[in-house]
Design a protein around this motif. Structure first.
Motif, PDB file in Angstrom:
ATOM      1  N   THR A   9       0.870  -1.165   0.000  1.00 34.97           N
ATOM      2  CA  THR A   9       0.000   0.000   0.000  1.00 34.97           C
ATOM      3  C   THR A   9       0.911   1.220   0.000  1.00 34.97           C
ATOM      4  OG1 THR A   9      -0.074   0.188   2.399  1.00 34.97           O
ATOM      5  CG2 THR A   9      -1.753  -1.204   1.343  1.00 34.97           C
ATOM      6  N   LEU A  10       0.370   2.373  -0.350  1.00 34.70           N
ATOM      7  CA  LEU A  10       1.198   3.572  -0.360  1.00 34.70           C
ATOM      8  C   LEU A  10       1.736   3.859   1.034  1.00 34.70           C
ATOM      9  CD1 LEU A  10       2.283   5.570  -2.356  1.00 34.70           C
ATOM     10  CD2 LEU A  10       0.337   7.034  -1.903  1.00 34.70           C
ATOM     11  N   ALA A  11       1.007   3.496   2.075  1.00 38.27           N
ATOM     12  CA  ALA A  11       1.488   3.685   3.440  1.00 38.27           C
ATOM     13  C   ALA A  11       2.756   2.873   3.692  1.00 38.27           C
ATOM     14  CB  ALA A  11       0.411   3.299   4.443  1.00 38.27           C
ATOM     15  N   ASP A  12       2.882   1.729   3.034  1.00 40.59           N
ATOM     16  CA  ASP A  12       4.070   0.904   3.191  1.00 40.59           C
ATOM     17  C   ASP A  12       5.315   1.600   2.670  1.00 40.59           C
ATOM     18  OD1 ASP A  12       2.550  -1.184   4.215  1.00 40.59           O
ATOM     19  OD2 ASP A  12       2.271  -2.103   2.238  1.00 40.59           O
ATOM     20  N   PRO A  38      -0.335   5.535  -9.636  1.00 34.55           N
ATOM     21  CA  PRO A  38      -0.685   6.955  -9.542  1.00 34.55           C
ATOM     22  C   PRO A  38       0.510   7.864  -9.227  1.00 34.55           C
ATOM     23  CG  PRO A  38      -2.341   5.633  -8.443  1.00 34.55           C
ATOM     24  CD  PRO A  38      -1.198   4.707  -8.788  1.00 34.55           C
ATOM     25  N   ALA A  39       1.450   7.384  -8.439  1.00 37.07           N
ATOM     26  CA  ALA A  39       2.628   8.197  -8.127  1.00 37.07           C
ATOM     27  C   ALA A  39       3.478   8.393  -9.380  1.00 37.07           C
ATOM     28  CB  ALA A  39       3.448   7.543  -7.014  1.00 37.07           C
ATOM     29  N   LEU A  83      -0.225  20.672  -7.801  1.00 36.95           N
ATOM     30  CA  LEU A  83       0.204  20.354  -6.435  1.00 36.95           C
ATOM     31  C   LEU A  83      -0.781  19.402  -5.763  1.00 36.95           C
ATOM     32  CD1 LEU A  83       1.452  23.900  -5.411  1.00 36.95           C
ATOM     33  CD2 LEU A  83       2.874  21.845  -5.704  1.00 36.95           C
ATOM     34  N   LYS A  84      -2.053  19.591  -6.016  1.00 35.64           N
ATOM     35  CA  LYS A  84      -3.069  18.684  -5.476  1.00 35.64           C
ATOM     36  C   LYS A  84      -2.854  17.272  -6.021  1.00 35.64           C
ATOM     37  CE  LYS A  84      -8.028  17.832  -5.348  1.00 35.64           C
ATOM     38  NZ  LYS A  84      -9.338  18.247  -5.872  1.00 35.64           N
ATOM     39  N   THR A  85      -2.525  17.162  -7.295  1.00 33.20           N
ATOM     40  CA  THR A  85      -2.261  15.855  -7.897  1.00 33.20           C
ATOM     41  C   THR A  85      -1.069  15.185  -7.231  1.00 33.20           C
ATOM     42  OG1 THR A  85      -3.202  16.576 -10.010  1.00 33.20           O
ATOM     43  CG2 THR A  85      -1.737  14.662 -10.065  1.00 33.20           C
ATOM     44  N   LEU A  86       0.004  15.939  -6.985  1.00 33.61           N
ATOM     45  CA  LEU A  86       1.173  15.379  -6.293  1.00 33.61           C
ATOM     46  C   LEU A  86       0.817  14.945  -4.875  1.00 33.61           C
ATOM     47  CD1 LEU A  86       3.959  17.902  -7.424  1.00 33.61           C
ATOM     48  CD2 LEU A  86       3.654  15.524  -8.182  1.00 33.61           C
ATOM     49  N   ALA A  89      -1.321  11.797  -4.936  1.00 27.10           N
ATOM     50  CA  ALA A  89      -0.512  10.645  -5.332  1.00 27.10           C
ATOM     51  C   ALA A  89       0.422  10.205  -4.205  1.00 27.10           C
ATOM     52  CB  ALA A  89       0.307  10.975  -6.580  1.00 27.10           C
ATOM     53  N   GLY A  90       0.436  10.955  -3.105  1.00 24.34           N
ATOM     54  CA  GLY A  90       1.257  10.585  -1.955  1.00 24.34           C
ATOM     55  C   GLY A  90       2.706  11.015  -2.052  1.00 24.34           C
ATOM     56  N   LEU A  91       3.014  11.911  -2.965  1.00 21.86           N
ATOM     57  CA  LEU A  91       4.405  12.324  -3.173  1.00 21.86           C
ATOM     58  C   LEU A  91       4.828  13.498  -2.302  1.00 21.86           C
ATOM     59  CD1 LEU A  91       4.372  11.979  -7.035  1.00 21.86           C
ATOM     60  CD2 LEU A  91       5.632  10.530  -5.423  1.00 21.86           C
TER      61      LEU A  91
END
Length: 125
Positions: A9-12, A38-39, A83-86, A89-91
């Motif tokens: 998961t992105l949290a990982d 997505p990232a 910026l919202k997209t970044l 995406a968790g970046l």
């Protein structure tokens, strides 16, 4: 690690250990690819890639949107959209201070994405 890679998961991606072996070593499970795509997609836009570079290289580890916007010949709302997209995406992480928003790169996520793309001498090219 077993032959079957764990789903990530992105949290990982905040973990100290890599989320998964480099793609040059093992196939990524479909579920993991769906989480990571997505990232990579967010970074596939030239403006977002430049924004990410500016945020990640900020001397104090963070940068104000007021310093990002003038670097582009784009409207404020367009920069905000990128910026919202970044962020989605968790970046990057962000926080509001008064009227300004400050952005910080999520270094752990960037390290994981870079590690995923690591290529050693065993890959033919």
């Amino acid at each position: 690690m077993s032959k079957q890679a764990a789903v990530v998961t992105l949290a990982d991606l905040h973990a100290a250990e890599p989320c998964c072996p480099p793609i040059a070593q093992h196939r990524i499970p479909a579920e993991t690819a769906a989480v990571l795509a997505p990232a990579f997609k967010a970074l596939g836009d030239p403006v977002r890639l430049q924004l990410m570079s500016m945020i990640a290289s900020a001397p104090d580890g963070e940068i104000c949107v007021c310093d990002l916007t003038p670097a582009f010949e784009l409207s404020g709302p367009t920069i905000s959209h990128h910026l919202k997209t970044l962020r989605e995406a968790g970046l990057v992480d962000s926080d509001r201070r008064g009227t300004w928003v400050y952005y910080r790169a999520r270094a752990g996520v960037l390290r994981q994405l870079a590690g995923l793309l690591t290529v050693d001498g065993s890959v033919r090219g």
